[in-house]
Design a protein around this motif. Structure first.
Motif, PDB file in Angstrom:
ATOM      1  N   GLY A 100     -42.878  -4.536  30.582  1.00 22.09           N
ATOM      2  CA  GLY A 100     -43.740  -3.555  31.010  1.00 22.09           C
ATOM      3  C   GLY A 100     -43.659  -2.361  30.520  1.00 22.09           C
ATOM      4  N   ALA A 101     -42.389  -1.695  30.233  1.00 23.49           N
ATOM      5  CA  ALA A 101     -42.023  -0.606  29.307  1.00 23.49           C
ATOM      6  C   ALA A 101     -42.326  -0.624  28.138  1.00 23.49           C
ATOM      7  N   LEU A 102     -42.462  -1.616  27.561  1.00 26.77           N
ATOM      8  CA  LEU A 102     -42.556  -1.482  26.243  1.00 26.77           C
ATOM      9  C   LEU A 102     -44.035  -1.572  25.931  1.00 26.77           C
ATOM     10  N   ILE A 103     -45.099  -2.325  26.855  1.00 26.67           N
ATOM     11  CA  ILE A 103     -46.413  -2.196  26.771  1.00 26.67           C
ATOM     12  C   ILE A 103     -46.823  -0.789  27.046  1.00 26.67           C
ATOM     13  N   LEU A 104     -46.164  -0.040  27.823  1.00 27.95           N
ATOM     14  CA  LEU A 104     -46.546   1.533  28.153  1.00 27.95           C
ATOM     15  C   LEU A 104     -46.113   2.223  26.680  1.00 27.95           C
ATOM     16  N   LEU A 105     -44.970   1.739  26.149  1.00 23.28           N
ATOM     17  CA  LEU A 105     -44.660   2.725  24.911  1.00 23.28           C
ATOM     18  C   LEU A 105     -45.800   2.178  23.768  1.00 23.28           C
ATOM     19  N   SER A 106     -46.130   1.036  23.979  1.00 20.37           N
ATOM     20  CA  SER A 106     -46.989   0.557  22.863  1.00 20.37           C
ATOM     21  C   SER A 106     -48.365   1.552  22.776  1.00 20.37           C
ATOM     22  N   HIS A 169     -43.620 -11.226  25.180  1.00 17.73           N
ATOM     23  CA  HIS A 169     -42.599 -12.299  25.374  1.00 17.73           C
ATOM     24  C   HIS A 169     -41.868 -12.169  26.618  1.00 17.73           C
ATOM     25  N   LEU A 170     -41.214 -10.856  26.777  1.00 20.53           N
ATOM     26  CA  LEU A 170     -40.462 -10.642  27.950  1.00 20.53           C
ATOM     27  C   LEU A 170     -40.892 -10.945  29.315  1.00 20.53           C
ATOM     28  N   PRO A 171     -42.258 -10.166  29.568  1.00 18.15           N
ATOM     29  CA  PRO A 171     -42.838 -10.738  31.011  1.00 18.15           C
ATOM     30  C   PRO A 171     -43.214 -12.002  31.169  1.00 18.15           C
ATOM     31  N   LEU A 172     -43.526 -12.704  29.847  1.00 22.95           N
ATOM     32  CA  LEU A 172     -44.189 -14.164  30.163  1.00 22.95           C
ATOM     33  C   LEU A 172     -43.021 -14.931  30.311  1.00 22.95           C
ATOM     34  N   THR A 173     -41.844 -14.794  29.601  1.00 21.26           N
ATOM     35  CA  THR A 173     -40.849 -15.687  29.813  1.00 21.26           C
ATOM     36  C   THR A 173     -40.156 -15.602  31.087  1.00 21.26           C
ATOM     37  N   SER A 174     -40.372 -14.466  31.655  1.00 17.72           N
ATOM     38  CA  SER A 174     -39.915 -14.118  33.041  1.00 17.72           C
ATOM     39  C   SER A 174     -40.703 -14.926  33.965  1.00 17.72           C
ATOM     40  N   LEU A 220     -45.891 -10.912  37.353  1.00 17.74           N
ATOM     41  CA  LEU A 220     -47.169 -10.865  37.016  1.00 17.74           C
ATOM     42  C   LEU A 220     -48.139  -9.761  37.144  1.00 17.74           C
ATOM     43  N   ALA A 221     -47.595  -9.035  38.460  1.00 16.99           N
ATOM     44  CA  ALA A 221     -48.149  -7.922  38.732  1.00 16.99           C
ATOM     45  C   ALA A 221     -47.781  -6.729  37.932  1.00 16.99           C
ATOM     46  N   ILE A 222     -46.486  -6.691  37.344  1.00 14.86           N
ATOM     47  CA  ILE A 222     -45.969  -5.599  36.304  1.00 14.86           C
ATOM     48  C   ILE A 222     -46.802  -5.778  35.091  1.00 14.86           C
ATOM     49  N   VAL A 223     -46.934  -6.755  34.410  1.00 13.74           N
ATOM     50  CA  VAL A 223     -47.990  -6.989  33.450  1.00 13.74           C
ATOM     51  C   VAL A 223     -49.190  -6.471  33.570  1.00 13.74           C
ATOM     52  N   VAL A 224     -49.990  -6.831  34.804  1.00 15.58           N
ATOM     53  CA  VAL A 224     -51.164  -6.446  35.087  1.00 15.58           C
ATOM     54  C   VAL A 224     -51.427  -4.802  35.123  1.00 15.58           C
ATOM     55  N   VAL A 225     -50.372  -4.251  35.982  1.00 18.81           N
ATOM     56  CA  VAL A 225     -50.435  -2.966  36.100  1.00 18.81           C
ATOM     57  C   VAL A 225     -50.147  -2.038  34.823  1.00 18.81           C
ATOM     58  N   THR A 226     -49.164  -2.712  34.064  1.00 21.97           N
ATOM     59  CA  THR A 226     -48.846  -1.726  32.835  1.00 21.97           C
ATOM     60  C   THR A 226     -49.861  -2.157  31.736  1.00 21.97           C
ATOM     61  N   VAL A 227     -50.446  -3.065  31.431  1.00 22.32           N
ATOM     62  CA  VAL A 227     -51.495  -3.268  30.760  1.00 22.32           C
ATOM     63  C   VAL A 227     -52.904  -2.443  31.144  1.00 22.32           C
ATOM     64  N   VAL A 229     -52.645   0.477  33.014  1.00 22.09           N
ATOM     65  CA  VAL A 229     -52.309   1.536  32.847  1.00 22.09           C
ATOM     66  C   VAL A 229     -52.609   2.217  31.228  1.00 22.09           C
ATOM     67  N   ALA A 230     -51.984   1.229  30.517  1.00 23.80           N
ATOM     68  CA  ALA A 230     -51.873   1.409  28.892  1.00 23.80           C
ATOM     69  C   ALA A 230     -53.343   1.471  28.369  1.00 23.80           C
ATOM     70  N   TRP A 231     -53.984   0.845  28.857  1.00 19.87           N
ATOM     71  CA  TRP A 231     -55.366   0.738  28.390  1.00 19.87           C
ATOM     72  C   TRP A 231     -56.624   1.828  28.869  1.00 19.87           C
ATOM     73  N   SER A 232     -56.218   2.235  30.011  1.00 20.86           N
ATOM     74  CA  SER A 232     -57.024   3.175  30.653  1.00 20.86           C
ATOM     75  C   SER A 232     -56.832   4.445  30.600  1.00 20.86           C
ATOM     76  N   VAL A 233     -55.567   4.853  30.502  1.00 21.29           N
ATOM     77  CA  VAL A 233     -55.232   6.202  30.171  1.00 21.29           C
ATOM     78  C   VAL A 233     -55.971   6.990  28.910  1.00 21.29           C
TER      79      VAL A 233
END
Length: 233
Positions: A100-106, A169-174, A220-227, A229-233
């Motif tokens: 999730g942190a990497l998604i935000l950094l991306s 991969h990290l959140p998916l493998t989790s 799954l919630a971490i992925v949804v929330v971070t994606v 946030v990253a897409w909407s800001v």
């Protein structure tokens, strides 16, 4: 806000590529032949899993003494003290949080090459400090060197796709590991080592399957929330 100044909006093609890659990784994880192709990434998952236990111990006032990683991707962290509930849960939620942190950094202006180098250096330092078996030490440093080399030598576009692969991969493998964990929680066996869910079940008298489901939903919630946030800001 500072965050608004550095965040950039994801384009629709990027989001579609992200969704497609996520689906492919989820499928490949369950196919034995492709699973071996992902062995370095899956080994990285083990390092993140054990380090997450250790970091959670440190944050909650305990001690992270050492950890080991084996060729079959099993690992064991040696910890003293800390909040037991947080430490046990961190093993499966840690990779999702890092992803999730990497998604935000991306979604920032920070170059993917810089992030890859930072990840590699961080992994190397943690391995030098905490890994205490030969395979884990060598494998961890090779993974760290690969990340640094990728960040240093890859052109921007290949580096961007590698970073995209890692961050999903990290959140998916989790989530995938938690599916396996749910299966183990249902089918008890003569395993010598209890799963993290079984450890919490013994502590709380709440079934291991419930804990596995709880972690699955959170990952799954971490992925949804971070994606989002990253897409909407």
């Amino acid at each position: 806000m500072v965050l608004d100044a550095i965040m950039t909006t994801w384009s629709q093609p990027e989001v579609l590529a992200l969704a497609g890659l996520s689906l492919l990784l989820a499928v490949f994880w369950r196919v034995p032949i492709f699973g071996w192709l992902l062995y370095p990434l899956r080994l990285l998952d083990t390092f993140v899993h054990e380090m997450s236990h250790g970091m959670a111990a440190i944050i909650t006032g305990g001690r992270f003494e050492r950890f080991v990683v084996y060729p079959n991707r099993e690992g064991l962290a040696h910890i003293r003290g800390g909040n037991r509930f947080v430490v046990v849960s961190a093993g499966y939620l840690g990779p999702a949080l890092l992803g999730g942190a990497l998604i935000l950094l991306s979604a920032t202006e920070l170059a993917e090459q810089t992030i890859l180098i930072g990840l590699g250096l961080g992994l190397a330092l943690l391995c030098l400090r905490f890994v205490r078996n030969l395979f884990g030490f060598v494998a961890g440093l090779l993974l760290a060197a690969s990340l640094v080399a990728a960040g240093w030598y890859l052109p921007p576009q290949p580096a961007s796709w590698l970073f995209l692969l890692l961050m999903m991969h990290l959140p998916l493998t989790s989530a995938n590991s938690l599916v396996d964990l749910m299966r183990l929680s249902v089918r008890r066996s003569q395993r010598e080592q209890r799963t993290d869910a079984e450890v919490l079940a013994a502590m709380t008298h709440i079934p291991a399957l419930v804990w596995a489901l709880f972690w699955f939903v959170l990952a799954l919630a971490i992925v949804v929330v971070t994606v989002t946030v990253a897409w909407s800001v």
